[in-house]
Design a protein around this motif. Structure first.
Motif, PDB file in Angstrom:
ATOM      1  N   LEU A  68       0.807  -1.221   0.000  1.00 37.83           N
ATOM      2  CA  LEU A  68       0.000   0.000   0.000  1.00 37.83           C
ATOM      3  C   LEU A  68       0.843   1.275   0.000  1.00 37.83           C
ATOM      4  N   GLY A  69       2.160   1.128   0.021  1.00 38.71           N
ATOM      5  CA  GLY A  69       3.027   2.302   0.066  1.00 38.71           C
ATOM      6  C   GLY A  69       2.887   3.069   1.361  1.00 38.71           C
ATOM      7  N   ALA A  70       2.695   2.338   2.462  1.00 32.40           N
ATOM      8  CA  ALA A  70       2.437   2.940   3.764  1.00 32.40           C
ATOM      9  C   ALA A  70       3.564   2.591   4.730  1.00 32.40           C
ATOM     10  N   SER A  71       3.597   3.278   5.871  1.00 30.98           N
ATOM     11  CA  SER A  71       4.513   2.909   6.937  1.00 30.98           C
ATOM     12  C   SER A  71       3.897   1.769   7.739  1.00 30.98           C
ATOM     13  N   ALA A  72       4.727   1.048   8.483  1.00 29.94           N
ATOM     14  CA  ALA A  72       4.266  -0.094   9.267  1.00 29.94           C
ATOM     15  C   ALA A  72       4.646   0.100  10.721  1.00 29.94           C
ATOM     16  N   THR A  73       3.781  -0.369  11.614  1.00 28.81           N
ATOM     17  CA  THR A  73       4.038  -0.282  13.040  1.00 28.81           C
ATOM     18  C   THR A  73       3.284  -1.380  13.762  1.00 28.81           C
ATOM     19  N   SER A  74       3.778  -1.740  14.946  1.00 30.93           N
ATOM     20  CA  SER A  74       3.048  -2.681  15.789  1.00 30.93           C
ATOM     21  C   SER A  74       2.204  -1.960  16.821  1.00 30.93           C
ATOM     22  N   ASP A  75       2.274  -0.641  16.860  1.00 29.03           N
ATOM     23  CA  ASP A  75       1.601   0.158  17.879  1.00 29.03           C
ATOM     24  C   ASP A  75       0.424   0.925  17.274  1.00 29.03           C
ATOM     25  N   VAL A  76      -0.758   0.766  17.851  1.00 28.23           N
ATOM     26  CA  VAL A  76      -1.952   1.413  17.300  1.00 28.23           C
ATOM     27  C   VAL A  76      -1.840   2.932  17.391  1.00 28.23           C
ATOM     28  N   ASP A  77      -1.406   3.453  18.531  1.00 25.95           N
ATOM     29  CA  ASP A  77      -1.301   4.912  18.675  1.00 25.95           C
ATOM     30  C   ASP A  77      -0.305   5.502  17.697  1.00 25.95           C
ATOM     31  N   ALA A  78       0.776   4.792  17.443  1.00 30.19           N
ATOM     32  CA  ALA A  78       1.753   5.288  16.468  1.00 30.19           C
ATOM     33  C   ALA A  78       1.132   5.379  15.079  1.00 30.19           C
ATOM     34  N   ALA A  79       0.297   4.421  14.730  1.00 30.53           N
ATOM     35  CA  ALA A  79      -0.383   4.478  13.430  1.00 30.53           C
ATOM     36  C   ALA A  79      -1.322   5.667  13.362  1.00 30.53           C
ATOM     37  N   LEU A  80      -1.994   5.950  14.474  1.00 29.19           N
ATOM     38  CA  LEU A  80      -2.990   7.023  14.483  1.00 29.19           C
ATOM     39  C   LEU A  80      -2.361   8.411  14.623  1.00 29.19           C
ATOM     40  N   ASP A  81      -1.085   8.455  14.966  1.00 29.30           N
ATOM     41  CA  ASP A  81      -0.413   9.744  15.138  1.00 29.30           C
ATOM     42  C   ASP A  81      -0.064  10.422  13.813  1.00 29.30           C
ATOM     43  N   HIS A  82      -0.240   9.737  12.697  1.00 25.60           N
ATOM     44  CA  HIS A  82       0.044  10.343  11.395  1.00 25.60           C
ATOM     45  C   HIS A  82      -0.890  11.530  11.149  1.00 25.60           C
ATOM     46  N   ASP A  83      -0.389  12.533  10.446  1.00 24.90           N
ATOM     47  CA  ASP A  83      -1.180  13.733  10.172  1.00 24.90           C
ATOM     48  C   ASP A  83      -2.272  13.461   9.139  1.00 24.90           C
ATOM     49  N   GLY A  84      -3.385  14.134   9.311  1.00 29.21           N
ATOM     50  CA  GLY A  84      -4.413  14.183   8.276  1.00 29.21           C
ATOM     51  C   GLY A  84      -5.198  12.916   8.065  1.00 29.21           C
ATOM     52  N   ILE A  85      -5.297  12.060   9.078  1.00 27.13           N
ATOM     53  CA  ILE A  85      -6.063  10.821   8.920  1.00 27.13           C
ATOM     54  C   ILE A  85      -7.554  11.152   8.838  1.00 27.13           C
ATOM     55  N   ASP A  86      -8.217  10.567   7.857  1.00 27.29           N
ATOM     56  CA  ASP A  86      -9.648  10.787   7.653  1.00 27.29           C
ATOM     57  C   ASP A  86     -10.501   9.631   8.151  1.00 27.29           C
ATOM     58  N   VAL A  87      -9.956   8.412   8.128  1.00 24.13           N
ATOM     59  CA  VAL A  87     -10.758   7.238   8.482  1.00 24.13           C
ATOM     60  C   VAL A  87      -9.817   6.093   8.845  1.00 24.13           C
ATOM     61  N   ALA A  88     -10.291   5.211   9.721  1.00 31.34           N
ATOM     62  CA  ALA A  88      -9.540   4.011  10.070  1.00 31.34           C
ATOM     63  C   ALA A  88     -10.364   2.775   9.749  1.00 31.34           C
ATOM     64  N   PHE A  89      -9.678   1.743   9.322  1.00 29.14           N
ATOM     65  CA  PHE A  89     -10.285   0.423   9.111  1.00 29.14           C
ATOM     66  C   PHE A  89      -9.789  -0.477  10.241  1.00 29.14           C
ATOM     67  N   VAL A  90     -10.714  -0.932  11.096  1.00 30.50           N
ATOM     68  CA  VAL A  90     -10.354  -1.653  12.316  1.00 30.50           C
ATOM     69  C   VAL A  90     -10.661  -3.140  12.136  1.00 30.50           C
ATOM     70  N   LEU A  91      -9.601  -3.926  12.015  1.00 28.83           N
ATOM     71  CA  LEU A  91      -9.703  -5.381  11.850  1.00 28.83           C
ATOM     72  C   LEU A  91      -8.957  -6.080  12.987  1.00 28.83           C
ATOM     73  N   SER A  92      -8.951  -5.466  14.145  1.00 31.44           N
ATOM     74  CA  SER A  92      -8.210  -5.989  15.290  1.00 31.44           C
ATOM     75  C   SER A  92      -8.758  -7.343  15.739  1.00 31.44           C
ATOM     76  N   PRO A  93      -7.938  -8.119  16.472  1.00 37.12           N
ATOM     77  CA  PRO A  93      -8.515  -9.269  17.187  1.00 37.12           C
ATOM     78  C   PRO A  93      -9.686  -8.806  18.047  1.00 37.12           C
ATOM     79  N   HIS A  94     -10.699  -9.637  18.145  1.00 38.77           N
ATOM     80  CA  HIS A  94     -11.960  -9.199  18.741  1.00 38.77           C
ATOM     81  C   HIS A  94     -11.800  -8.695  20.169  1.00 38.77           C
TER      82      HIS A  94
END
Length: 329
Positions: free
Chosen positions: A53-79
């Protein structure tokens, strides 16, 4: 959308890249979104998906969400992690798409629905059979009175192979085949026959002997005598055919049916039968879901499924007396 970028696509993050449905989202995500980050507890999995996807990768959810300008998240976490991850998004006022069941029990799902509603955060749920070929064909029957839906997928041990062994622990997954496969068809039944007054649940793990059910039947009956029977399971062999499915609906305009190979027929009340071949594989429906999310993001997912509707569905699947501790699936 990233500030100052020439890419006008909305910006998304993917949380939970090891989910077995994640590959089904990727073509749609790459077309309709600029994906800023991909998260998974297994960093190697996140890196593999992020590379596509040409994206950065992380194991930390907050680190993923800290990116600027996020409009939407797709949540497929373990239940068992869905409520915590969704709460992170609610605190940030970020719209999100979440896979069913959005938790491991009614208590968690009710908390999530209430918190998202109170915060006025837009949420939609991946109930992909809505408006799909099966749904549309059955609706030819008119005002549906009797309905039967069967969807039996491959054996439960496939979740060990595909990197989701937690699915076989009901305290982490929230259940077995009824919890996992049932929501799509119970949601359809509610939309076809209305709210039931009587619910009969039967679940068994006798075939494979796992900790979660590998076969389940739900009978929903309304006060006016309408009835829907939902059968789901992990009882089909490993096979390129993937699954067994069968659907019928009897209503005021006639009788509709669909089989595993997509052969469909509709006989109207005058006795005239029409036939067609439908696509009954649910995998392509996830790319359509991504398109629908992109098209409705600005309106807060107008017309798409809601957490309140998922809650109505899961209240029929998870019996009220069940607690996540000691759940057998």
């Amino acid at each position: 959308m990233k500030p100052g970028s020439d890419d006008l696509r909305p910006t998304a993050v993917l949380v939970g890249a090891a989910h077995w449905h994640a590959p089904l989202y990727l073509d749609g995500l790459s077309r309709r979104f600029r994906v800023a980050a991909v998260q998974d507890a297994d960093l190697a999995v996140a890196e593999g998906v992020a590379a596509r996807l040409g994206a950065s990768a992380t194991s930390d959810v907050d680190a993923a969400l800290d990116h600027d300008g996020i409009d939407v998240a797709f949540v497929l976490s373990p239940h068992h992690q869905m409520l915590a991850d969704a709460r992170r998004l609610i605190r940030r006022r970020l719209p999100f798409v979440i896979e069913k069941p959005a938790g491991v029990g009614l208590r968690e799902l009710r908390q999530l629905e209430e918190e998202a509603r109170s915060a006025e955060v837009a949420v939609t749920v991946a109930l992909v059979q809505r408006g799909a070929p099966i749904d549309s064909w059955l609706r030819q029957a008119g005002d549906i009175v009797y309905e039967r839906m069967a969807f039996v997928a491959g054996p439960a041990h496939r979740y060990r192979r595909n990197g989701n062994p937690w699915m076989l622990d009901p305290t982490l997954s929230g259940g077995g085949s009824l919890m996992n496969l049932g929501p799509h068809f119970v949601d359809m039944a509610l939309r076809h026959i209305g709210q039931p007054a009587d619910v009969v649940r039967r679940r068994s793990a006798a075939l494979h002997g796992e900790g979660v059910d590998d076969h389940a039947t739900l009978v929903l009956s309304t006060p006016t005598g309408r009835e829907a029977i939902v059968e789901v399971g992990y009882a089909f062999p490993d096979s390129p055919l993937k699954r067994y499915c069968s659907f019928t609906a009897a209503g005021t305009r006639g009788f509709a049916s669909i089989d595993t190979t997509g052969n469909a027929s509709f006989t109207d009340i005058s006795g005239v039968t029409t036939t067609a071949t439908l696509e009954v594989d649910s995998d392509p429906l996830y790319e359509r879901l991504v398109d629908d999310v992109a098209d409705t993001l600005a309106s807060g997912f107008s017309g798409m499924s809601t957490l309140a509707e998922l809650l109505s569905t899961m209240e029929l699947i998870w019996s009220p007396e069940e607690d996540t501790a000691g759940r057998h699936g």
